[in-house]
Design a protein around this motif. Sequence first.
Motif, PDB file in Angstrom:
ATOM      1  N   HIS A 192      -7.348   4.899  -5.706  1.00  0.00           N
ATOM      2  CA  HIS A 192      -8.339   5.949  -5.887  1.00  0.00           C
ATOM      3  C   HIS A 192      -7.748   7.281  -5.477  1.00  0.00           C
ATOM      4  N   VAL A 193      -8.211   8.331  -6.155  1.00  0.00           N
ATOM      5  CA  VAL A 193      -7.730   9.673  -5.911  1.00  0.00           C
ATOM      6  C   VAL A 193      -8.938  10.551  -5.592  1.00  0.00           C
ATOM      7  N   LEU A 194      -8.809  11.367  -4.556  1.00  0.00           N
ATOM      8  CA  LEU A 194      -9.881  12.279  -4.176  1.00  0.00           C
ATOM      9  C   LEU A 194      -9.877  13.478  -5.119  1.00  0.00           C
TER      10      LEU A 194
ATOM     11  N   VAL B  99       0.838  -1.203   0.000  1.00  0.00           N
ATOM     12  CA  VAL B  99       0.000   0.000   0.000  1.00  0.00           C
ATOM     13  C   VAL B  99       0.874   1.253   0.000  1.00  0.00           C
ATOM     14  N   ALA B 100       0.350   2.327  -0.629  1.00  0.00           N
ATOM     15  CA  ALA B 100       1.026   3.624  -0.569  1.00  0.00           C
ATOM     16  C   ALA B 100      -0.020   4.730  -0.605  1.00  0.00           C
ATOM     17  N   PHE B 101       0.336   5.862  -0.017  1.00  0.00           N
ATOM     18  CA  PHE B 101      -0.511   7.049  -0.057  1.00  0.00           C
ATOM     19  C   PHE B 101       0.377   8.266  -0.274  1.00  0.00           C
TER      20      PHE B 101
ATOM     21  N   ALA C 196      -4.264   7.295  -3.093  1.00  0.00           N
ATOM     22  CA  ALA C 196      -3.952   6.058  -2.372  1.00  0.00           C
ATOM     23  C   ALA C 196      -3.970   4.917  -3.384  1.00  0.00           C
ATOM     24  N   TYR C 197      -3.029   4.016  -3.281  1.00  0.00           N
ATOM     25  CA  TYR C 197      -2.978   2.925  -4.267  1.00  0.00           C
ATOM     26  C   TYR C 197      -2.312   1.695  -3.680  1.00  0.00           C
ATOM     27  N   MET C 198      -2.529   0.568  -4.398  1.00  0.00           N
ATOM     28  CA  MET C 198      -1.970  -0.712  -3.989  1.00  0.00           C
ATOM     29  C   MET C 198      -1.354  -1.404  -5.202  1.00  0.00           C
ATOM     30  N   TYR C 199      -0.482  -2.332  -4.911  1.00  0.00           N
ATOM     31  CA  TYR C 199       0.233  -3.093  -5.947  1.00  0.00           C
ATOM     32  C   TYR C 199       0.732  -4.367  -5.287  1.00  0.00           C
ATOM     33  N   ASP C 200       1.233  -5.282  -6.075  1.00  0.00           N
ATOM     34  CA  ASP C 200       1.793  -6.496  -5.477  1.00  0.00           C
ATOM     35  C   ASP C 200       3.245  -6.633  -5.901  1.00  0.00           C
TER      36      ASP C 200
END
Length: 553
Positions: A178-180, A156-158, A165-169
Amino acid sequence: MALTNYGVIGDSAAGGWFIYPLGAQGAKNHLFQGSLLVATGAGQVSDVSYGGSPFISSAIVFDTDFTVIPGGNIELDNPGPLADQEITGAFNDSRAGSPLKVEIHQRSFAWSASEDDSYIIVEYSISGSADSNLGGVYAGQHLDWDVNDNSDNDEVAFESSRGLAYMYDTSNNAFVGHVLLTQAVTGFRALNFLDDIQDGFTGAEKFGAMTNAARDTIVAIPDDWSELLAAGPVTLLPGKKAVVAYALVAGPTVAELRKNAAQAKVRFTELATAQGIDLIPPWITFTPITAVDSGFRNYNFSAAAGDDTYLAELRLFWHEQGGSGAWSSAVAAQKPFSDSLTAQIPSLPAQAHIDYYWRAIDAQGNYGYLPQGAPAGEYFSLLVADKTAPVISKTAASPDTSGAGPGVLLSTEVVDNNLTRVFAVLQFGAGQADDTLDLLASGVHIFSGLVQGLPRGTQVAYFIVAADSSGNLTTDPQSAPLQTLSFEYLPIVPGDGDSNGKVNVFDLIALIRVLGGTLTPTWEQSFALDLRHNGKIDIFDLIELLKLLSANM
């Protein structure tokens, strides 16, 4: 991407559904399930995210606070008025245990052009009561990504500057998040399924995640993670709506993800303009205050602020330069007969250096700052100057009775928070140089010094000077040196029973008369003849006086 008309994104019962890359052979689903959350506090959270009770036998439980309202069925426009594809639906939170009584109209936007096909915008139009305001409303998206359809290998990263905020493997071949697109991020949290979800995801935990300080985050521990990104606060006005929008975004690299998120923001600005969504922050005007005097219980700061629709709050933030970084704040309130709003900073220590800034929020949750570079690093600066001079009182000169030696004791009381020096200026008459005597602390606010070595009977004019670290200076008398205090140098000499400044046989006669009851001594005589310093005059003092006389022969 799968959307519902009850607040769920990518329904897990239907297999999630956030397919990326769209249309590519072997494209995978990356989303287990997501949810909208709306809250005003730990006890009022409406959502369809994970439930607050522990999961039994690994059976996943979701809250079901949202329900479809009449006319809220899913409608697909392909193309839509503003995008190549639009999907609408509507629901309220009437099934919540403590409902906010809000109604949400959800609308998504998607495009087929290559620069726009890696994100989908989801817009929530939230409305409240028809006859009263509902303030302090926060909205969030909780997305449980399973990157590459695998729940156990995610990181995870923000990035706070992007609201992304995003995720990866560990394969690093797909980045989803997703971005606000509206408001400021009020909370982000990376949530671990075993540690944060499986034991129950309570209302307090949800609201805490929605309002915690959102900082840049990297969680590089592969596991089953999800992410919650929140915005607000908004104020729901009667007959009005507040819009909170996100873009669910993907990319083959983190750089492409960021580029796609930036493009989604550009697109949403166009959508907001077309729909009349207010993205203009409130305005603030303020004449900076650069210095205040210490010693006050409160400091008032007044500013003017406003908005084209509704100013929900004006707040003043401050902290001491070089401190821990924690900011204190106070809401500004309008005072009677004034167009300005005033906030108070409580008493501050002298010489403190303070950074401060203003923040205004409108009903839509747009933030306005002054200075405009706040809170990223541009602030107003304030010095708490010590303009309060020391206060001197109870100055006195008296023969010393401490036993330190014959002399006259000068004493005074001085009160100040940053006192550096107290001294006496001694004047001995025309043609003679002045002298100074430092007075040292000898009690609470008490300072004293011993004048010694002067000829007996010397007339001494004097005044007291007190100075603090800010350069404030006070004298006693206040008009010194034009006006002074004075004393006659008449120190008490041990054994001097007749107060003439020397010890001789006449002092022996005086002591005998005291012992015989024919002389009532003054306090100076009593101190001089009490050679044993036990508070009484007796035969043993006579013996001590005889020793003195013998030594002086």
